[in-house]
Motif scaffolding. Structure first.
Motif, PDB file in Angstrom:
ATOM      1  N   LEU A 105       0.954  -1.185   0.057  1.00  0.00           N
ATOM      2  CA  LEU A 105       0.042   0.077   0.101  1.00  0.00           C
ATOM      3  C   LEU A 105       0.753   1.316  -0.136  1.00  0.00           C
ATOM      4  O   LEU A 105       0.767   2.221  -0.765  1.00  0.00           O
ATOM      5  CB  LEU A 105      -1.033  -0.007   1.334  1.00  0.00           C
ATOM      6  N   ALA A 106       1.978   1.114   0.898  1.00  0.00           N
ATOM      7  CA  ALA A 106       2.912   2.502   0.961  1.00  0.00           C
ATOM      8  C   ALA A 106       3.519   2.670  -0.435  1.00  0.00           C
ATOM      9  O   ALA A 106       3.689   3.860  -0.953  1.00  0.00           O
ATOM     10  CB  ALA A 106       3.844   2.172   1.978  1.00  0.00           C
ATOM     11  N   ALA A 107       3.904   1.596  -0.880  1.00  0.00           N
ATOM     12  CA  ALA A 107       4.504   1.662  -2.282  1.00  0.00           C
ATOM     13  C   ALA A 107       3.886   2.338  -3.489  1.00  0.00           C
ATOM     14  O   ALA A 107       4.247   2.994  -4.584  1.00  0.00           O
ATOM     15  CB  ALA A 107       5.109   0.295  -2.899  1.00  0.00           C
ATOM     16  N   GLN A 108       2.392   2.367  -3.102  1.00  0.00           N
ATOM     17  CA  GLN A 108       1.560   2.902  -4.161  1.00  0.00           C
ATOM     18  C   GLN A 108       1.092   4.259  -3.618  1.00  0.00           C
ATOM     19  O   GLN A 108       0.026   4.787  -4.096  1.00  0.00           O
ATOM     20  CB  GLN A 108       0.204   1.992  -4.286  1.00  0.00           C
ATOM     21  N   GLY A 109       1.826   4.876  -2.849  1.00  0.00           N
ATOM     22  CA  GLY A 109       1.609   6.264  -2.249  1.00  0.00           C
ATOM     23  C   GLY A 109       0.617   6.440  -1.295  1.00  0.00           C
ATOM     24  O   GLY A 109       0.245   7.622  -0.761  1.00  0.00           O
ATOM     25  N   SER A 134       1.760   1.968  11.033  1.00  0.00           N
ATOM     26  CA  SER A 134       1.635   0.516  10.737  1.00  0.00           C
ATOM     27  C   SER A 134       3.153  -0.242  10.659  1.00  0.00           C
ATOM     28  O   SER A 134       4.028   0.581   9.965  1.00  0.00           O
ATOM     29  CB  SER A 134       0.807   0.331   9.482  1.00  0.00           C
ATOM     30  N   LEU A 135       3.238  -1.398  10.876  1.00  0.00           N
ATOM     31  CA  LEU A 135       4.368  -2.381  10.369  1.00  0.00           C
ATOM     32  C   LEU A 135       4.522  -2.038   8.776  1.00  0.00           C
ATOM     33  O   LEU A 135       3.342  -2.341   8.228  1.00  0.00           O
ATOM     34  CB  LEU A 135       4.243  -3.466  10.978  1.00  0.00           C
ATOM     35  N   CYS A 136       5.611  -1.630   8.328  1.00  0.00           N
ATOM     36  CA  CYS A 136       5.750  -1.369   6.910  1.00  0.00           C
ATOM     37  C   CYS A 136       7.210  -1.139   6.642  1.00  0.00           C
ATOM     38  O   CYS A 136       8.108  -0.813   7.314  1.00  0.00           O
ATOM     39  CB  CYS A 136       5.032  -0.129   6.801  1.00  0.00           C
ATOM     40  N   GLU A 137       7.708  -1.805   5.820  1.00  0.00           N
ATOM     41  CA  GLU A 137       9.102  -1.735   5.009  1.00  0.00           C
ATOM     42  C   GLU A 137       9.171  -0.803   3.970  1.00  0.00           C
ATOM     43  O   GLU A 137       9.298  -1.074   2.767  1.00  0.00           O
ATOM     44  CB  GLU A 137       9.547  -3.057   4.690  1.00  0.00           C
ATOM     45  N   ALA A 184       9.867  -0.145  -1.128  1.00  0.00           N
ATOM     46  CA  ALA A 184       8.729   0.287  -1.986  1.00  0.00           C
ATOM     47  C   ALA A 184       9.177  -0.165  -3.380  1.00  0.00           C
ATOM     48  O   ALA A 184       8.287  -0.474  -4.206  1.00  0.00           O
ATOM     49  CB  ALA A 184       8.832   1.914  -1.680  1.00  0.00           C
ATOM     50  N   ASP A 185      10.387   0.416  -3.873  1.00  0.00           N
ATOM     51  CA  ASP A 185      10.868  -0.058  -5.178  1.00  0.00           C
ATOM     52  C   ASP A 185      10.525  -1.711  -5.587  1.00  0.00           C
ATOM     53  O   ASP A 185      10.167  -2.065  -6.599  1.00  0.00           O
ATOM     54  CB  ASP A 185      12.260   0.084  -5.485  1.00  0.00           C
ATOM     55  N   THR A 186      10.999  -2.502  -4.562  1.00  0.00           N
ATOM     56  CA  THR A 186      10.659  -3.948  -4.776  1.00  0.00           C
ATOM     57  C   THR A 186       9.199  -4.195  -5.065  1.00  0.00           C
ATOM     58  O   THR A 186       8.961  -5.136  -5.615  1.00  0.00           O
ATOM     59  CB  THR A 186      11.343  -4.715  -3.639  1.00  0.00           C
ATOM     60  N   ALA A 187       8.411  -3.744  -4.114  1.00  0.00           N
ATOM     61  CA  ALA A 187       7.035  -3.903  -4.203  1.00  0.00           C
ATOM     62  C   ALA A 187       6.368  -3.674  -5.349  1.00  0.00           C
ATOM     63  O   ALA A 187       5.700  -4.370  -6.173  1.00  0.00           O
ATOM     64  CB  ALA A 187       6.423  -3.258  -3.094  1.00  0.00           C
ATOM     65  N   ARG A 188       6.914  -2.650  -5.853  1.00  0.00           N
ATOM     66  CA  ARG A 188       6.702  -2.048  -7.189  1.00  0.00           C
ATOM     67  C   ARG A 188       6.878  -2.781  -8.413  1.00  0.00           C
ATOM     68  O   ARG A 188       5.965  -2.952  -9.349  1.00  0.00           O
ATOM     69  CB  ARG A 188       6.898  -0.705  -7.578  1.00  0.00           C
ATOM     70  N   GLU A 189       8.218  -3.491  -8.328  1.00  0.00           N
ATOM     71  CA  GLU A 189       8.621  -4.225  -9.177  1.00  0.00           C
ATOM     72  C   GLU A 189       7.775  -5.832  -9.230  1.00  0.00           C
ATOM     73  O   GLU A 189       7.262  -6.077 -10.293  1.00  0.00           O
ATOM     74  CB  GLU A 189       9.946  -4.713  -8.838  1.00  0.00           C
ATOM     75  N   ILE A 190       7.439  -6.221  -8.155  1.00  0.00           N
ATOM     76  CA  ILE A 190       6.457  -7.038  -8.052  1.00  0.00           C
ATOM     77  C   ILE A 190       5.204  -7.038  -8.576  1.00  0.00           C
ATOM     78  O   ILE A 190       4.707  -7.882  -9.423  1.00  0.00           O
ATOM     79  CB  ILE A 190       6.192  -8.076  -6.631  1.00  0.00           C
TER      80      ILE A 190
END
Length: 395
Positions: free
Chosen positions: A224-228, A234-237, A241-247
């Motif tokens: 969710l954070a990777a999408q802005g 919240s617990l969040c890495e 973010a870049d890795t999440a967007r790649e996935i």
């Protein structure tokens, strides 16, 4: 599938070196959960029924190649005898095992002392593996949970003896083949848990193999954070973010729908019964934490499951250990269990938190297969070759 089962082997009059996982919890010298022992019973019974003599090889804890009395398998012996219902001879050393004493020969089953007391075990020392193999005529691996380790008793001995999978290993491999190898489609994967960083390989493999990927727990916050989207406290890495967007991009290219929560349950405290509210996923208050998926998200997961033929599940959808933040996990698990019981869904699940969550939801017994193999199950889902499985076709 490149490996044999007990049914393919002539075991009459043969000594069967049987690798098992009986690394059970023990308190004050007593076994507190005998599940792993109970699961090897069918294999032991079938070997004896075919005229073979099982020689059990197992580890207990992490003694790191030294004799540690607190990690002796002697403490599981009473429970082992009770569950197997056969006389079991306990053998303290390999020298004793090679000596064939009258007591050992008369017992229907032999149990070797903790194999990890030997430094050659975890090093997969070729000479140690050869010596270990010398105790048997056939090697049977029934420890899928240790199959991701290239140790002497899981991989090395298979190069010296005709080898096969035990009943538990066979059931595990067949279930995983049905879930990921050659599944009925559509396939849904539910992946949850705290951190994306521990499941990068898993997510990368799944988006290329499944039709829908449901992401829950703390992992969903990172996406969710990777999408802005602001996820508050919240617990969040955020660094992933870049890795999440790649996935997400890889999933789109593969035609895999990623399902993230549309609404969430938030609270200011992480404790049982904490005051909480349901808000849209993009409206988490700055001073609150996302601790579960909301009812809208649960409804969406239910729709995806209703249209699926195969489900593979690893990880909870929220902070399931603390009510009421177990609601989404329980609801999704109940729906999967209902569809499985109705014969509409093949459901396979595994991983420590997953088993606990599904047991807590009262859904585990209705799943097609529940794996108790943590690391091995995860590596299989990641698409990795497991040495203990690959070696079954070695000799």
């Amino acid at each position: 599938m490149g490996w044999k089962t007990i049914d393919d082997m002539d075991l009459n009059g043969k000594k069967v070196l049987l690798r098992v996982d009986i690394n059970v919890p023990v308190e004050n010298g007593r076994v507190t959960d005998a599940t792993r022992i109970e699961r090897i019973v069918p294999t032991v019974d079938d070997i004896i029924a075919k005229g073979g003599k099982p020689i059990l090889v197992a580890h207990f804890g992490r003694p790191k190649g030294k004799v540690v009395l607190d990690m002796s398998l002697r403490q599981v012996l009473p429970t082992l005898k009770e569950k197997l219902g056969h006389p079991v001879a306990f053998v303290e050393t390999l020298d004793a095992a090679e000596a064939h004493t009258e007591e050992h020969d008369s017992a229907e089953v032999m149990l070797l002392e903790n194999i990890r007391f030997h430094p050659g075990e975890e090093k997969n020392d070729p000479e140690f593996a050869k010596r270990l193999a010398g105790l048997g005529d056939v090697f049977c691996n029934d420890a899928f949970s240790a199959a991701h380790r290239a140790h002497a008793s899981t991989e090395g001995v298979a190069h010296h003896l005709p080898s096969c999978a035990g009943r538990l290993m066979q059931a595990e491999l067949e279930a995983l083949e049905a879930a990921l190898g050659n599944p009925q489609r559509p396939v849904v994967a539910v992946v949850g848990g705290a951190k994306v960083s521990t499941k990068l390989d898993l997510l990368g493999n799944l988006v290329a193999k499944v039709d829908h990927l449901v992401i829950g727990g703390g992992m969903a916050n990172t996406f969710l954070a990777a999408q802005g989207i602001d996820v508050g406290k919240s617990l969040c890495e955020h660094d992933l973010a870049d890795t999440a967007r790649e996935i997400l991009a890889k999933a789109e290219a593969a035609g895999c729908e990623i399902v993230l929560p549309s609404d969430v349950v938030t609270a200011r405290e992480f404790k049982a019964g904490a005051e909480n509210e349901v808000v849209p996923a993009n409206a988490c208050p700055e001073d609150a934490m996302i601790l579960d998926a909301g009812p809208g998200a649960v409804a969406k997961v239910g729709e995806v499951l209703d249209g699926a033929k195969t489900l593979i599940w690893n990880g909870p959808l929220g902070a399931f250990e603390i009510p009421p933040f177990d609601t989404a996990t329980n609801a999704a698990a109940a729906r999967a269990a209902e569809l499985t019981k109705a014969g509409k869904l093949t459901s396979v699940a595994g991983g420590g938190d997953t088993v606990a969550a599904l047991n807590g939801a009262g859904a585990a017994d209705s799943f097609t297969y529940i794996s108790t193999a943590g690391g091995a199950f995860l590596e299989w889902m990641e698409g990795k070759t497991l040495p203990g499985v690959a070696a079954l076709g070695a000799a």
